[in-house]
Design an enzyme around this catalytic site. Structure first.
Site, PDB file in Angstrom:
ATOM      1  N   GLY A  45      -3.490  -4.457  -2.905  1.00 26.48           N
ATOM      2  CA  GLY A  45      -3.143  -3.107  -2.448  1.00 26.48           C
ATOM      3  C   GLY A  45      -2.689  -2.357  -3.680  1.00 26.48           C
ATOM      4  O   GLY A  45      -1.849  -2.844  -4.455  1.00 26.48           O
ATOM      5  N   GLY A  47      -0.812   0.188  -4.181  1.00 26.48           N
ATOM      6  CA  GLY A  47       0.623   0.464  -4.272  1.00 26.48           C
ATOM      7  C   GLY A  47       1.395  -0.774  -4.678  1.00 26.48           C
ATOM      8  O   GLY A  47       2.199  -0.750  -5.620  1.00 26.48           O
ATOM      9  N   GLU A 145      -4.220   5.161  -0.454  1.00 27.77           N
ATOM     10  CA  GLU A 145      -4.449   4.127   0.568  1.00 27.77           C
ATOM     11  C   GLU A 145      -3.449   4.240   1.718  1.00 27.77           C
ATOM     12  O   GLU A 145      -3.440   3.404   2.610  1.00 27.77           O
ATOM     13  CB  GLU A 145      -4.421   2.731  -0.074  1.00 27.77           C
ATOM     14  N   GLY A 254      -6.719  -1.180 -13.173  1.00 23.99           N
ATOM     15  CA  GLY A 254      -6.257   0.215 -13.084  1.00 23.99           C
ATOM     16  C   GLY A 254      -4.817   0.276 -12.579  1.00 23.99           C
ATOM     17  O   GLY A 254      -4.036   1.135 -13.007  1.00 23.99           O
ATOM     18  N   ASP A 255      -4.483  -0.624 -11.677  1.00 26.69           N
ATOM     19  CA  ASP A 255      -3.108  -0.638 -11.145  1.00 26.69           C
ATOM     20  C   ASP A 255      -2.123  -1.135 -12.201  1.00 26.69           C
ATOM     21  O   ASP A 255      -0.988  -0.648 -12.277  1.00 26.69           O
ATOM     22  CB  ASP A 255      -3.033  -1.522  -9.895  1.00 26.69           C
ATOM     23  N   SER A 294      -3.089 -11.797 -11.860  1.00 27.46           N
ATOM     24  CA  SER A 294      -3.647 -11.672 -13.216  1.00 27.46           C
ATOM     25  C   SER A 294      -2.730 -10.875 -14.142  1.00 27.46           C
ATOM     26  O   SER A 294      -3.013 -10.722 -15.331  1.00 27.46           O
ATOM     27  CB  SER A 294      -5.004 -10.961 -13.140  1.00 27.46           C
TER      28      SER A 294
HETATM   29  O1  RIB Z   1      -7.074  -1.707  -7.287  1.00 26.86           O
HETATM   30  C1  RIB Z   1      -7.299  -2.987  -6.769  1.00 26.86           C
HETATM   31  C2  RIB Z   1      -6.817  -3.040  -5.363  1.00 26.86           C
HETATM   32  O2  RIB Z   1      -7.583  -2.154  -4.577  1.00 26.86           O
HETATM   33  C3  RIB Z   1      -6.938  -4.381  -4.688  1.00 26.86           C
HETATM   34  O3  RIB Z   1      -5.779  -5.146  -4.814  1.00 26.86           O
HETATM   35  C4  RIB Z   1      -7.299  -4.033  -3.265  1.00 26.86           C
HETATM   36  O4  RIB Z   1      -6.367  -4.503  -2.355  1.00 26.86           O
HETATM   37  C5  RIB Z   1      -7.439  -2.513  -3.226  1.00 26.86           C
HETATM   38  O5  RIB Z   1      -6.300  -1.911  -2.769  1.00 26.86           O
END
Ligand code: RIB
Length: 309
Positions: A45, A47, A145, A254-255, A294
């Site tokens: 996710g 967030g 999301e 990206g997160d 990761s």
């Molecule tokens: O950016 C990667 C994420 O996008 C994944 O963890 C997946 O759950 C979606 O939210």
């Protein structure tokens, strides 16, 4: 929670998913069944991933989210607690938590479908109250999301508390006027940038125009090319490459970037250094499989921070 400049507070108003990741030699064709190489289930996710990355860099992190009343919801709460993320504002609703089937090919590229479930039950009122209840936060970060009106309400509460707002417009969608008007920073990736603007992210002019039109500060992440930031004066673009790595799985990179960048901003680092910190964490993450699994360890994350300071 008391403000501590070396340990800033970051609020994440965003999603949680359980990631169901299949590694395969290629993506199956329509109607085809393919034998994959391996499978990994993990916490994801956008967030939650950004919250975890910010926490690994030492920030105090408050997660604002809605989980289902299922086992995935229980597991996600435990995962947050394990990282020391504040879950006071994680709500529960009847039904399923979010899940994300993900396919990863040998070059590390990924394809993701999200089924938001309870993420779409987080209300504007809950989100705004959570932000008001955390007046010491330096930054509020959101994605797409959870419903846009929820994030917009959180961001407008952040305007009252004085926190900087950062929107990662992912997955790409057109942005409501309210959300855009309350966003200080936008951080799309190059695919999202092109979907939002119709222009490729390799055009400096397109980046500058978009930042001007939206009256926001803009960073675009561009995979193995790192990130491009529109300068504070709004005139030029600085492109900052990441450290070279051999990618195994790019899911969540990206997160990692956004989570690290917001810590840099919350610490008051020069913006280009916040981008460098984001690049270092994102590049490191693609060398390992999975999403949150990761991300760099706290020691490694601290080393990236020290290298930049
Ligand atoms: O950016 C990667 C994420 O996008 C994944 O963890 C997946 O759950 C979606 O939210």
């Amino acid at each position: 929670m008391t403000a501590n400049p070396s340990r800033p507070t970051v609020i994440v108003v965003g999603s949680t998913m359980i990631d169901l990741v299949a590694y395969a030699s290629r993506i199956p064709k329509k109607g085809e069944t393919l034998v994959g190489d391996s499978f990994q289930m993990g916490f994801g996710g956008k967030g939650a991933n950004q919250a975890v990355m910010a926490r690994l860099l030492g920030a105090e992190v408050v997660m604002v989210n809605c989980l289902g009343d299922d086992a995935y919801g229980d597991m996600t709460l435990e995962n947050f607690s394990g990282f020391g993320i504040d879950t006071t504002n994680v709500f529960r609703a009847t039904g399923a938590s979010g899940v994300a089937p993900i396919w990863v090919e040998p070059d590390g590229s990924n394809r993701i479908i999200i089924i938001p479930g309870a993420n779409h039950r987080l209300t504007a009122r809950q989100a705004a109250r959570s932000v008001r209840d955390t007046p010491d936060a330096s930054v509020v970060v959101g994605q797409l999301e959870v419903p846009q009106e929820t994030t917009a309400a959180a961001f407008s509460a952040a305007r009252e508390t004085g926190a900087i707002t950062v929107l990662n417009p992912a997955p790409a969608d057109s942005l409501s006027d309210d959300l855009l008007a309350s966003s200080d920073w936008l951080i799309p990736n190059e695919v999202e940038f092109e979907m939002l603007t119709g222009s490729p992210a390799d055009s400096d002019g397109a980046l500058v125009d978009f930042a001007r039109q939206t009256d926001t500060r803009l960073v675009v992440t561009i995979g193995d090319e790192g990130a491009a930031i529109v300068s504070g004066t709004g005139h030029g673009v600085v492109r900052i490459p990441p450290p070279p790595v051999d990618p195994l799985d790019t899911t969540g990179a990206g997160d990692a970037f956004v989570g690290a960048f917001v810590v840099g901003i919350a610490l008051g680092l020069p913006e280009q250094d916040a981008v460098r910190l984001g690049n270092a964490c994102a590049a490191d993450s693609v060398t390992r499989p999975g999403t949150q699994s990761s991300f760099p360890s706290p020691d490694r994350a601290e080393r990236f921070m020290t290298d930049i300071l």
